[in-house]
Design an enzyme around this catalytic site. Structure first.
Site, PDB file in Angstrom:
ATOM      1  N   GLU A  62      -8.007  -5.523   4.792  1.00 49.68           N
ATOM      2  CA  GLU A  62      -7.781  -4.796   3.728  1.00 49.68           C
ATOM      3  C   GLU A  62      -6.987  -5.584   2.766  1.00 49.68           C
ATOM      4  OE1 GLU A  62      -9.460  -0.296   3.379  1.00 49.68           O
ATOM      5  OE2 GLU A  62      -9.025  -1.076   5.651  1.00 49.68           O
TER       6      GLU A  62
ATOM      7  N   HIS B  74     -12.721   3.221   0.384  1.00 54.16           N
ATOM      8  CA  HIS B  74     -13.563   2.050   1.338  1.00 54.16           C
ATOM      9  C   HIS B  74     -13.897   0.817   1.153  1.00 54.16           C
ATOM     10  CE1 HIS B  74     -13.685   5.715   4.201  1.00 54.16           C
ATOM     11  NE2 HIS B  74     -11.870   5.232   4.483  1.00 54.16           N
TER      12      HIS B  74
ATOM     13  N   ARG C   3     -11.558  15.608   8.261  1.00 56.61           N
ATOM     14  CA  ARG C   3     -12.127  15.729   6.665  1.00 56.61           C
ATOM     15  C   ARG C   3     -13.737  17.174   6.754  1.00 56.61           C
ATOM     16  NH1 ARG C   3     -11.074  10.860   3.541  1.00 56.61           N
ATOM     17  NH2 ARG C   3      -9.235  10.364   5.085  1.00 56.61           N
TER      18      ARG C   3
ATOM     19  N   ASN D  84       0.662  -1.091   0.001  1.00 57.51           N
ATOM     20  CA  ASN D  84      -0.509  -0.196   0.161  1.00 57.51           C
ATOM     21  C   ASN D  84       0.837   1.524   0.027  1.00 57.51           C
ATOM     22  OD1 ASN D  84      -1.982   1.778   0.196  1.00 57.51           O
ATOM     23  ND2 ASN D  84      -3.203   0.971   2.576  1.00 57.51           N
TER      24      ASN D  84
ATOM     25  N   ARG E 279      -2.264  -2.134  -3.296  1.00 57.94           N
ATOM     26  CA  ARG E 279      -4.109  -1.692  -2.512  1.00 57.94           C
ATOM     27  C   ARG E 279      -3.631  -0.361  -4.224  1.00 57.94           C
ATOM     28  NH1 ARG E 279      -4.890   3.400   0.472  1.00 57.94           N
ATOM     29  NH2 ARG E 279      -7.106   3.869   0.805  1.00 57.94           N
TER      30      ARG E 279
END
Ligand code: AMP
Length: 398
Positions: free
Chosen positions: A384, A180, A241, A7, A91
């Site tokens: 993940e 996601h 965010r 990743n 990823r």
């Protein structure tokens, strides 16, 4: 088969080496500050001591090389030679409309990813650099791309179109993509197993609540809506965010404060969310502690956060005409019993009741709803990396 999962971020690289015979993690680690003074590689081999290497990592080529060296290191390694690595799963953040599932990386795929880079300028270029570094260091080893956006490509037009002039969708591909996806897919599949129901006959609402957060409506194994949109900024209130804000408030603020687009972008992505409201921290643990100490803005940040998650769950129950299970996952979703309680307290009309003992358990997949709850509520640790490794194996087996 051994699969290396990578990743790559702009200055970081996370990895796991997974043995697909039993899906065990042989080693994992993180390179930080790539190209910045103070680089370091934290390497955690299974069954051996953790180690930190502090050699300077000029770029991702050097970082990937250091990871390979760590994996075969006589003291800290877990394989004798990198030749034992059968494939690499990457990823990749944005697959645009091109990729609805994972793919073997070819020159044509790389060209398509370059195009998607415009949609994720902070993420996709780093993913491509990681792919190039692996090609250089491990020529001939198959590489697979697994996309954050792919799972949501099943969203219908009514969920992904913004009500902007249609030409902007055609010209710039401005639409909702969702992120996601690997996590929502994993936990919704696991939920169906826990409920002992066929995945393609289950309605699940998955809440990935970490530093970034999104909720997803998974109907019969397919994402039909999710809260993140064109970028991972839309939707829930997150650590830093803003989530949904009236777009007119943004243009108003830009005029009032004389802000450039980049400055506004920075405020929305880095200075807003629960950090912006509370002024305390982006970490929910700090905010929960401050709220417990009587800090009202910290309390307000938690309230706004939980209320918005609950509203989305209600909206998705309507969108799917019912829901069998709600799943909580990621840092906050897996660990904060109080956040789960506050969210579920809004959902009495769905007939949801939590079992306080099971809600207090940590670190494993568990059902936290009471036996009389009409909708079942689950906590499922996300994984993940395992999804990336499984997709990699599946594509190679084909
Ligand atoms: P993630 O992005 O999935 O790694 O989640 C990271 C976030 O999870 C952190 O910023 C924390 O706010 C939150 N978190 C992790 N553990 C806890 C906890 N025990 N209680 C509350 N929040 C937590």
């Amino acid at each position: 088969m051994k699969v290396l999962v990578l990743n790559c971020g702009s200055s970081s690289l996370k990895y796991q080496l997974i043995n697909m015979e039993d899906e065990s993690v042989l080693a994992k680690g993180l390179c930080e500050r790539i190209g910045i003074e103070g680089s370091q590689l934290k390497h955690e081999p299974e069954g051996k001591d953790k180690v930190v290497f502090t050699d300077y990592m000029e770029d991702h080529d050097v970082a990937v090389k250091m990871v390979m060296d760590a994996l075969v290191d006589p003291n800290h390694g877990v394989v004798v030679s990198v030749k034992e690595i059968d494939a690499i799963g990457h990823r990749v953040v944005h697959g645009g409309e091109e990729f609805a599932s994972s793919v073997v990386i070819t020159d044509a795929v790389k060209a398509a990813l370059e195009k998607c880079s415009e949609l994720a300028p902070l993420h996709n270029p780093a993913n491509l650099i990681g792919i190039a570094a692996c090609e250089k260091l491990m020529p001939g080893v198959p590489q697979i791309g697994v996309f954050d956006t792919a799972f949501h490509q099943t969203m219908p037009e009514r969920a992904y179109l913004y009500a902007l002039p249609y030409e902007y969708y055609e010209k710039y591909k401005i639409r909702r993509y969702g992120f996601h996806g690997t996590s929502h897919r994993f936990v919704s599949e696991e939920a169906a197993k826990m409920l002992d129901r066929p995945y393609d006959q289950t309605k699940t609402i998955t809440c990935h609540l970490g530093n970034g957060g999104s909720v997803c409506a998974v109907r019969n194994g397919k994402s039909i809506d999710t809260t993140m949109g064109f970028t991972p900024l839309e939707g829930l209130v997150m650590g830093t965010r803003a989530g949904d804000v009236d777009a007119a408030a943004i243009t108003y603020l830009m005029q009032k404060e004389n802000l450039t687009a980049q400055e506004m972008d920075n405020i929305l992505n880095k200075k807003s969310g629960v950090l912006g409201i509370s002024g305390v921290s982006s970490d929910f643990r700090d905010i929960e502690a401050a709220s417990d100490d009587g800090n009202e803005r910290a309390g307000a940040a938690l309230d706004v956060f939980a209320y918005k998650v609950a509203k989305r769950i209600g909206a998705y129950a309507a969108a799917m005409n019912g829901v069998d299970a709600i799943v909580f996952t990621a840092g906050l979703g897996e660990n904060s019993a109080s956040t789960r309680t506050v969210i579920c307290n809004y959902l009495g009309y769905l007939g949801i009741h939590l079992d306080s003992y099971h809600n207090s358990l940590r670190g494993k997949a568990v059902e936290i709803s009471a036996p009389d709850s009409r909708v079942r509520v689950l906590v499922i640790p996300t994984n993940e990396e395992l999804v990336i490794a499984r997709d990699t194996k599946e594509l190679l087996d084909k």
